[in-house]
Design a protein around this motif. Structure first.
Motif, PDB file in Angstrom:
ATOM      1  N   SER A  28      -8.658  85.958 -14.534  1.00 26.82           N
ATOM      2  CA  SER A  28      -7.757  86.393 -15.597  1.00 26.82           C
ATOM      3  C   SER A  28      -7.934  85.559 -16.859  1.00 26.82           C
ATOM      4  O   SER A  28      -8.025  84.331 -16.806  1.00 26.82           O
ATOM      5  N   SER A  29      -7.981  86.247 -18.000  1.00 27.51           N
ATOM      6  CA  SER A  29      -8.105  85.552 -19.279  1.00 27.51           C
ATOM      7  C   SER A  29      -6.742  85.126 -19.817  1.00 27.51           C
ATOM      8  O   SER A  29      -6.657  84.371 -20.791  1.00 27.51           O
ATOM      9  N   LEU A  30      -5.670  85.606 -19.184  1.00 31.12           N
ATOM     10  CA  LEU A  30      -4.328  85.197 -19.582  1.00 31.12           C
ATOM     11  C   LEU A  30      -4.002  83.842 -18.967  1.00 31.12           C
ATOM     12  O   LEU A  30      -4.620  83.431 -17.975  1.00 31.12           O
ATOM     13  N   SER A  31      -3.030  83.154 -19.528  1.00 34.99           N
ATOM     14  CA  SER A  31      -2.615  81.865 -18.979  1.00 34.99           C
ATOM     15  C   SER A  31      -1.984  82.056 -17.607  1.00 34.99           C
ATOM     16  O   SER A  31      -1.632  83.169 -17.205  1.00 34.99           O
ATOM     17  N   SER A  32      -1.841  80.962 -16.887  1.00 28.07           N
ATOM     18  CA  SER A  32      -1.485  81.030 -15.469  1.00 28.07           C
ATOM     19  C   SER A  32      -0.141  81.704 -15.200  1.00 28.07           C
ATOM     20  O   SER A  32      -0.031  82.582 -14.336  1.00 28.07           O
ATOM     21  N   ILE A  33       0.899  81.323 -15.932  1.00 26.95           N
ATOM     22  CA  ILE A  33       2.230  81.880 -15.670  1.00 26.95           C
ATOM     23  C   ILE A  33       2.322  83.318 -16.150  1.00 26.95           C
ATOM     24  O   ILE A  33       2.961  84.166 -15.515  1.00 26.95           O
ATOM     25  N   ALA A  74       8.892  83.316  -7.483  1.00 27.48           N
ATOM     26  CA  ALA A  74       8.483  83.027  -8.858  1.00 27.48           C
ATOM     27  C   ALA A  74       8.076  81.561  -9.011  1.00 27.48           C
ATOM     28  O   ALA A  74       7.037  81.252  -9.624  1.00 27.48           O
ATOM     29  N   ILE A  75       8.874  80.662  -8.453  1.00 28.67           N
ATOM     30  CA  ILE A  75       8.557  79.229  -8.546  1.00 28.67           C
ATOM     31  C   ILE A  75       7.252  78.931  -7.810  1.00 28.67           C
ATOM     32  O   ILE A  75       6.413  78.150  -8.277  1.00 28.67           O
ATOM     33  N   ASP A  76       7.067  79.567  -6.657  1.00 30.22           N
ATOM     34  CA  ASP A  76       5.821  79.427  -5.900  1.00 30.22           C
ATOM     35  C   ASP A  76       4.624  79.827  -6.767  1.00 30.22           C
ATOM     36  O   ASP A  76       3.633  79.092  -6.861  1.00 30.22           O
ATOM     37  N   LEU A  77       4.704  80.996  -7.415  1.00 27.58           N
ATOM     38  CA  LEU A  77       3.591  81.487  -8.236  1.00 27.58           C
ATOM     39  C   LEU A  77       3.348  80.586  -9.449  1.00 27.58           C
ATOM     40  O   LEU A  77       2.196  80.336  -9.825  1.00 27.58           O
ATOM     41  N   ILE A  78       4.421  80.104 -10.054  1.00 29.73           N
ATOM     42  CA  ILE A  78       4.280  79.206 -11.207  1.00 29.73           C
ATOM     43  C   ILE A  78       3.538  77.933 -10.805  1.00 29.73           C
ATOM     44  O   ILE A  78       2.577  77.501 -11.459  1.00 29.73           O
ATOM     45  N   LEU A  79       3.968  77.330  -9.703  1.00 25.83           N
ATOM     46  CA  LEU A  79       3.349  76.087  -9.241  1.00 25.83           C
ATOM     47  C   LEU A  79       1.913  76.320  -8.781  1.00 25.83           C
ATOM     48  O   LEU A  79       1.012  75.535  -9.097  1.00 25.83           O
ATOM     49  N   TRP A  80       1.706  77.389  -8.040  1.00 26.97           N
ATOM     50  CA  TRP A  80       0.385  77.715  -7.473  1.00 26.97           C
ATOM     51  C   TRP A  80      -0.620  78.002  -8.588  1.00 26.97           C
ATOM     52  O   TRP A  80      -1.706  77.425  -8.613  1.00 26.97           O
ATOM     53  N   ASN A  81      -0.265  78.880  -9.520  1.00 27.78           N
ATOM     54  CA  ASN A  81      -1.190  79.217 -10.603  1.00 27.78           C
ATOM     55  C   ASN A  81      -1.461  78.019 -11.509  1.00 27.78           C
ATOM     56  O   ASN A  81      -2.582  77.820 -11.970  1.00 27.78           O
ATOM     57  N   THR A  82      -0.434  77.197 -11.737  1.00 25.67           N
ATOM     58  CA  THR A  82      -0.602  76.027 -12.602  1.00 25.67           C
ATOM     59  C   THR A  82      -1.470  74.963 -11.940  1.00 25.67           C
ATOM     60  O   THR A  82      -2.172  74.215 -12.629  1.00 25.67           O
ATOM     61  N   SER A  83      -1.445  74.899 -10.618  1.00 28.31           N
ATOM     62  CA  SER A  83      -2.215  73.867  -9.911  1.00 28.31           C
ATOM     63  C   SER A  83      -3.707  73.984 -10.181  1.00 28.31           C
ATOM     64  O   SER A  83      -4.433  72.983 -10.139  1.00 28.31           O
ATOM     65  N   PHE A  84      -4.185  75.187 -10.511  1.00 26.16           N
ATOM     66  CA  PHE A  84      -5.608  75.377 -10.796  1.00 26.16           C
ATOM     67  C   PHE A  84      -6.058  74.608 -12.029  1.00 26.16           C
ATOM     68  O   PHE A  84      -7.248  74.337 -12.200  1.00 26.16           O
ATOM     69  N   GLN A  85      -5.115  74.268 -12.892  1.00 27.53           N
ATOM     70  CA  GLN A  85      -5.458  73.536 -14.111  1.00 27.53           C
ATOM     71  C   GLN A  85      -5.738  72.063 -13.837  1.00 27.53           C
ATOM     72  O   GLN A  85      -6.336  71.378 -14.662  1.00 27.53           O
ATOM     73  N   PHE A  86      -5.311  71.577 -12.679  1.00 30.21           N
ATOM     74  CA  PHE A  86      -5.397  70.146 -12.392  1.00 30.21           C
ATOM     75  C   PHE A  86      -6.234  69.817 -11.154  1.00 30.21           C
ATOM     76  O   PHE A  86      -6.506  68.646 -10.904  1.00 30.21           O
ATOM     77  N   ALA A 194       7.291  81.415 -18.827  1.00 26.66           N
ATOM     78  CA  ALA A 194       6.127  81.769 -19.647  1.00 26.66           C
ATOM     79  C   ALA A 194       6.461  81.657 -21.126  1.00 26.66           C
ATOM     80  O   ALA A 194       5.662  81.144 -21.925  1.00 26.66           O
ATOM     81  N   GLY A 195       7.642  82.137 -21.503  1.00 27.28           N
ATOM     82  CA  GLY A 195       8.044  82.088 -22.910  1.00 27.28           C
ATOM     83  C   GLY A 195       8.163  80.675 -23.440  1.00 27.28           C
ATOM     84  O   GLY A 195       7.756  80.380 -24.569  1.00 27.28           O
ATOM     85  N   VAL A 196       8.700  79.779 -22.619  1.00 28.93           N
ATOM     86  CA  VAL A 196       8.911  78.396 -23.048  1.00 28.93           C
ATOM     87  C   VAL A 196       7.615  77.597 -23.049  1.00 28.93           C
ATOM     88  O   VAL A 196       7.326  76.832 -23.985  1.00 28.93           O
ATOM     89  N   SER A 197       6.803  77.759 -22.005  1.00 26.48           N
ATOM     90  CA  SER A 197       5.636  76.887 -21.830  1.00 26.48           C
ATOM     91  C   SER A 197       4.348  77.451 -22.421  1.00 26.48           C
ATOM     92  O   SER A 197       3.459  76.680 -22.818  1.00 26.48           O
ATOM     93  N   GLU A 198       4.212  78.785 -22.441  1.00 20.89           N
ATOM     94  CA  GLU A 198       2.941  79.367 -22.861  1.00 20.89           C
ATOM     95  C   GLU A 198       3.080  80.390 -23.990  1.00 20.89           C
ATOM     96  O   GLU A 198       2.117  80.633 -24.728  1.00 20.89           O
TER      97      GLU A 198
END
Length: 292
Positions: A28-33, A74-86, A194-198
């Protein structure tokens, strides 16, 4: 016995579909969240024509529980998708699948489901198999401060809470309605985060839309949907052990999609994981007390 084996097979198919999630997120070319947001949003569009009549029969208490399960998802997906960045995909796959560490103690506390010796032995065997399968693929970096690994493990905790919530109401509510209502609970959390962070992003090409649709269909509808269905048929504990097999399918996908050769060590890990799942299901989970 035959029905039980079919339901276990369906659970494996669910995990097989869930295993595609990491691939679609990376594509995906969109950000994680934002990617997680469209995963849920597109799934709701597919589910609405199926459930818009039957959803009226869901009682208020079940609505509340399922909505909260959506918050956990939702929290699971936020944490899981964000973990790929680190961290690497391999690291994230390893830690996000440690769901039994959440479901085993909480299922006993909430539902009085006691794990027998065979189950615990099978769980240990499966975890050993996962470590063997992933060994050499994951590595720790002090520079990252283990942030990615921590995010992925926390994702497993919230995914376990999602499964436990669904398990509570699955006997009264059909899987499609559960997926739709939980999606309604997840959307506000994903939108706000998503609105706040990305900032809210929109797909602009057919390729971007296709990837998000693939994520919604394969991972959310087939993966989460089938697993939600199975939670009304097999134990939450056995389901959580089957989830440990997700790296097996990730390795198989890597073989076919990215020409990553399976080594003898990895094949051994796969065999040990499947052997552990088989051993875990040999003896039924003992219910100390039934739940509502």
């Amino acid at each position: 016995m035959m029905k039980s084996n079919i339901n276990i097979l369906l659970a494996f198919l669910a995990v097989m579909s869930l295993g595609t999630g990491g691939i679609f997120v990376k594509l995906s070319s969109l950000s994680s969240i934002n990617t997680a947001l469209y995963r849920i949003l597109f799934s709701l569009l597919f589910l609405f024509p199926i459930i818009y009549k039957r959803i009226k029969a869901v009682d208020r208490k079940s609505w509340i529980i399922i909505l909260f399960s959506g918050v956990f998802l939702a929290i699971d997906l936020i944490l899981w998708n964000t973990s790929f960045q680190f961290t690497s995909v391999a690291n994230a796959n390893l830690f996000v699948n440690l769901v039994p560490f959440t479901t085993v103690p909480l299922s006993y506390y909430l539902f009085k489901e006691k794990a027998g010796k065979n189950f615990l032995m099978g769980l240990c065997i499966s975890i050993l198999g996962v470590i063997i399968l992933m060994w050499g693929k994951f590595s720790f970096s002090c520079d990252g401060g283990y942030k990615g690994e921590l995010l992925a493990f926390l994702a497993s905790v919230f995914y376990g809470l999602f499964l436990l919530s669904v398990y509570k109401v699955r006997l009264k509510v059909d899987a499609a309605s559960i997926m739709f209502i939980s999606g309604l609970g997840a959307i506000p959390v994903l939108l706000f985060t998503a609105g706040v962070s990305e900032g809210i992003m929109f797909p602009h090409t057919f390729k971007e839309i296709g990837i998000l649709l693939g994520l919604a269909i394969c991972s959310q509808l087939l993966g989460q949907g089938l697993l939600s269905y199975c939670l009304g048929k097999i134990s939450i504990l056995l389901s959580s052990v089957i989830i440990l097999s997700q790296p097996v399918f990730a390795a198989i996908y890597a073989y076919f999609l990215f020409s990553e050769i399976l080594t003898l060590k990895e094949i051994l890990g796969i065999i040990i994981i499947l052997g552990g799942v088989y051993y875990a299901k040999k003896k039924p989970i003992h219910n100390v007390h039934s739940y509502e």
